[in-house]
Enzyme design. Sequence first.
Site, PDB file in Angstrom:
ATOM      1  N   SER A 108       0.837  -1.202   0.000  1.00 15.69           N
ATOM      2  CA  SER A 108       0.000   0.000   0.000  1.00 15.69           C
ATOM      3  C   SER A 108       0.871   1.250   0.000  1.00 15.69           C
ATOM      4  O   SER A 108       1.664   1.464   0.931  1.00 15.69           O
ATOM      5  CB  SER A 108      -0.878   0.016   1.243  1.00 15.69           C
ATOM      6  OG  SER A 108      -1.392   1.319   1.430  1.00 15.69           O
ATOM      7  N   HIS A 145      -1.247  -1.405  -4.159  1.00 14.16           N
ATOM      8  CA  HIS A 145      -2.508  -1.034  -3.501  1.00 14.16           C
ATOM      9  C   HIS A 145      -2.545   0.486  -3.325  1.00 14.16           C
ATOM     10  O   HIS A 145      -1.648   1.073  -2.709  1.00 14.16           O
ATOM     11  CB  HIS A 145      -2.569  -1.745  -2.145  1.00 14.16           C
ATOM     12  CG  HIS A 145      -3.864  -1.600  -1.424  1.00 14.16           C
ATOM     13  ND1 HIS A 145      -4.965  -2.374  -1.702  1.00 14.16           N
ATOM     14  CD2 HIS A 145      -4.239  -0.775  -0.412  1.00 14.16           C
ATOM     15  CE1 HIS A 145      -5.969  -2.042  -0.889  1.00 14.16           C
ATOM     16  NE2 HIS A 145      -5.553  -1.062  -0.100  1.00 14.16           N
ATOM     17  N   ASP A 162      -4.669   3.532  -1.833  1.00 15.44           N
ATOM     18  CA  ASP A 162      -5.741   3.892  -0.907  1.00 15.44           C
ATOM     19  C   ASP A 162      -6.251   5.288  -1.223  1.00 15.44           C
ATOM     20  O   ASP A 162      -5.523   6.274  -1.086  1.00 15.44           O
ATOM     21  CB  ASP A 162      -5.219   3.841   0.537  1.00 15.44           C
ATOM     22  CG  ASP A 162      -5.036   2.418   1.026  1.00 15.44           C
ATOM     23  OD1 ASP A 162      -5.996   1.633   0.924  1.00 15.44           O
ATOM     24  OD2 ASP A 162      -3.926   2.089   1.496  1.00 15.44           O
ATOM     25  N   MET A 181      -8.872   8.098  -0.197  1.00 19.89           N
ATOM     26  CA  MET A 181      -9.720   8.513   0.938  1.00 19.89           C
ATOM     27  C   MET A 181     -10.193   9.941   0.712  1.00 19.89           C
ATOM     28  O   MET A 181      -9.431  10.796   0.254  1.00 19.89           O
ATOM     29  CB  MET A 181      -8.907   8.460   2.233  1.00 19.89           C
ATOM     30  CG  MET A 181      -8.253   7.114   2.496  1.00 19.89           C
ATOM     31  SD  MET A 181      -7.457   7.098   4.107  1.00 19.89           S
ATOM     32  CE  MET A 181      -6.590   5.522   4.044  1.00 19.89           C
ATOM     33  N   HIS A 197      -8.282   0.964  -3.908  1.00 20.93           N
ATOM     34  CA  HIS A 197      -9.206   0.768  -2.775  1.00 20.93           C
ATOM     35  C   HIS A 197      -9.872   2.113  -2.476  1.00 20.93           C
ATOM     36  O   HIS A 197      -9.260   3.013  -1.917  1.00 20.93           O
ATOM     37  CB  HIS A 197      -8.386   0.258  -1.576  1.00 20.93           C
ATOM     38  CG  HIS A 197      -9.172   0.086  -0.320  1.00 20.93           C
ATOM     39  ND1 HIS A 197      -8.566  -0.076   0.912  1.00 20.93           N
ATOM     40  CD2 HIS A 197     -10.513   0.037  -0.089  1.00 20.93           C
ATOM     41  CE1 HIS A 197      -9.499  -0.214   1.839  1.00 20.93           C
ATOM     42  NE2 HIS A 197     -10.689  -0.138   1.267  1.00 20.93           N
ATOM     43  N   MET A 246     -12.057   4.436  -0.506  1.00 21.69           N
ATOM     44  CA  MET A 246     -12.717   4.680   0.788  1.00 21.69           C
ATOM     45  C   MET A 246     -13.364   6.055   0.676  1.00 21.69           C
ATOM     46  O   MET A 246     -12.904   7.037   1.267  1.00 21.69           O
ATOM     47  CB  MET A 246     -11.678   4.617   1.916  1.00 21.69           C
ATOM     48  CG  MET A 246     -11.231   3.199   2.232  1.00 21.69           C
ATOM     49  SD  MET A 246      -9.670   3.142   3.133  1.00 21.69           S
ATOM     50  CE  MET A 246      -8.535   3.221   1.762  1.00 21.69           C
ATOM     51  N   MET A 281     -11.576  -5.906   5.561  1.00 17.99           N
ATOM     52  CA  MET A 281     -10.719  -4.990   6.325  1.00 17.99           C
ATOM     53  C   MET A 281     -10.367  -5.630   7.665  1.00 17.99           C
ATOM     54  O   MET A 281     -11.239  -6.120   8.384  1.00 17.99           O
ATOM     55  CB  MET A 281     -11.433  -3.660   6.581  1.00 17.99           C
ATOM     56  CG  MET A 281     -11.615  -2.777   5.363  1.00 17.99           C
ATOM     57  SD  MET A 281     -10.097  -2.338   4.482  1.00 17.99           S
ATOM     58  CE  MET A 281      -9.155  -1.481   5.739  1.00 17.99           C
ATOM     59  N   GLY A 310      -2.827   3.873   8.152  1.00 21.81           N
ATOM     60  CA  GLY A 310      -1.894   2.754   8.147  1.00 21.81           C
ATOM     61  C   GLY A 310      -1.369   2.543   9.562  1.00 21.81           C
ATOM     62  O   GLY A 310      -1.639   3.342  10.471  1.00 21.81           O
ATOM     63  N   ASP A 364      -6.583  -6.437   4.562  1.00 22.40           N
ATOM     64  CA  ASP A 364      -5.929  -5.121   4.540  1.00 22.40           C
ATOM     65  C   ASP A 364      -5.925  -4.524   5.940  1.00 22.40           C
ATOM     66  O   ASP A 364      -6.988  -4.263   6.508  1.00 22.40           O
ATOM     67  CB  ASP A 364      -6.722  -4.224   3.566  1.00 22.40           C
ATOM     68  CG  ASP A 364      -6.128  -2.836   3.404  1.00 22.40           C
ATOM     69  OD1 ASP A 364      -5.035  -2.593   3.940  1.00 22.40           O
ATOM     70  OD2 ASP A 364      -6.771  -2.008   2.727  1.00 22.40           O
ATOM     71  N   GLY A 365      -4.712  -4.318   6.458  1.00 15.53           N
ATOM     72  CA  GLY A 365      -4.557  -3.690   7.763  1.00 15.53           C
ATOM     73  C   GLY A 365      -3.804  -4.574   8.734  1.00 15.53           C
ATOM     74  O   GLY A 365      -4.248  -5.676   9.052  1.00 15.53           O
ATOM     75  N   GLY A 383       1.221  -2.061   4.126  1.00 18.70           N
ATOM     76  CA  GLY A 383       1.756  -0.702   4.056  1.00 18.70           C
ATOM     77  C   GLY A 383       3.044  -0.603   4.825  1.00 18.70           C
ATOM     78  O   GLY A 383       4.143  -0.754   4.280  1.00 18.70           O
TER      79      GLY A 383
HETATM   80  C1  DX5 Z   1      -6.165   1.556   5.758  1.00 20.14           C
HETATM   81  C2  DX5 Z   1      -5.745   1.195   4.364  1.00 20.14           C
HETATM   82  C3  DX5 Z   1      -4.650   0.224   4.295  1.00 20.14           C
HETATM   83  C4  DX5 Z   1      -3.345   0.639   4.940  1.00 20.14           C
HETATM   84  C5  DX5 Z   1      -2.672  -0.590   5.490  1.00 20.14           C
HETATM   85  O1  DX5 Z   1      -7.396   2.198   5.721  1.00 20.14           O
HETATM   86  O2  DX5 Z   1      -6.837   0.677   3.636  1.00 20.14           O
HETATM   87  O3  DX5 Z   1      -4.420  -0.188   2.965  1.00 20.14           O
HETATM   88  O4  DX5 Z   1      -2.483   1.289   4.060  1.00 20.14           O
HETATM   89  O5  DX5 Z   1      -1.543  -0.218   6.172  1.00 20.14           O
HETATM   90  P1  DX5 Z   1      -0.776  -1.172   7.198  1.00 20.14           P
HETATM   91  O6  DX5 Z   1      -0.310  -2.368   6.424  1.00 20.14           O
HETATM   92  O7  DX5 Z   1       0.325  -0.317   7.696  1.00 20.14           O
HETATM   93  O8  DX5 Z   1      -1.766  -1.558   8.276  1.00 20.14           O
HETATM   94 ZN    ZN Z   2      -6.441  -0.256   1.647  1.00 21.87          ZN
END
Ligand code: DX5
Ligand code: ZN
Length: 218
Positions: A7, A32, A34, A36, A65, A67, A136, A143, A174-175, A196
């Site tokens: 990510s 990936h 993200d 937002m 992704h 959001m 999720m 992250g 993811d997460g 990430g």
């Molecule tokens: C959070 C994102 C993730 C995030 C994951 O809302 O959707 O993709 O980047 O990060 P890590 O791997 O650090 O939890």
């Molecule tokens: Zn994500």
Amino acid sequence: MVKISPSILSSDYGKLDNELKRMEESGADMIHIDVMDGHFVPNITLGAPIVKCIRKACRLPFDVHLMISDPYKYIPDFAKAGADIITFHIESDSDTQKTVDLIRSYNIKAGISLKPSTAVEEVFPYLDKLSMVLVMTVEPGFGGQSFMEDMMPKVSALRARAQKQGLDIDIEVDGGINSDTVAVAAKAGANVFVSGNAVFSSENPKQTIALFKEKASV
Ligand code: DX5
Ligand code: ZN
């Protein structure tokens, strides 16, 4: 097939070209991205113009992704910008079926994502039209959070349902994915792993990605 999708939320946004190349050279399977909007989640990242610019920097599939509150409205922009898979949240304001159909009308893969509090059964009516379901394993938005192991029954239920329907669907988590949690999620039935922090903060992303793949091969 096990796939690792780093990510870019944890990358250096000032050096995206290099960051993407670094991931490609390190054995990543997808990137990936993200997106937002500061409304669906309490954070703002980037939009389709940036995706379009970084499309030239690497050949890996872009795993976008969304959001955002109204994904339907922005699907054309992300499709034209070069997304290969677009995943949106079932909890968004857009009509789920119409959004899936719109994504597929651009000949790109459609995915639906579930927040931790959403029951897995909500995605079942759409499964045969999806390439991927994203479970999720943290609250979306940031992250570096801790993996929610209590999401694993959702992953297992999804894998069982897909098998029952004869669907070869990707299940992405993811997460909070790291060298321990990747194995837990793989055991539950996930095969696509977003990472990430663990990959981008690693001194040797190539080694980290290889380790993740090894631990996920169950
Ligand atoms: C959070 C994102 C993730 C995030 C994951 O809302 O959707 O993709 O980047 O990060 P890590 O791997 O650090 O939890
Ligand atoms: Zn994500």
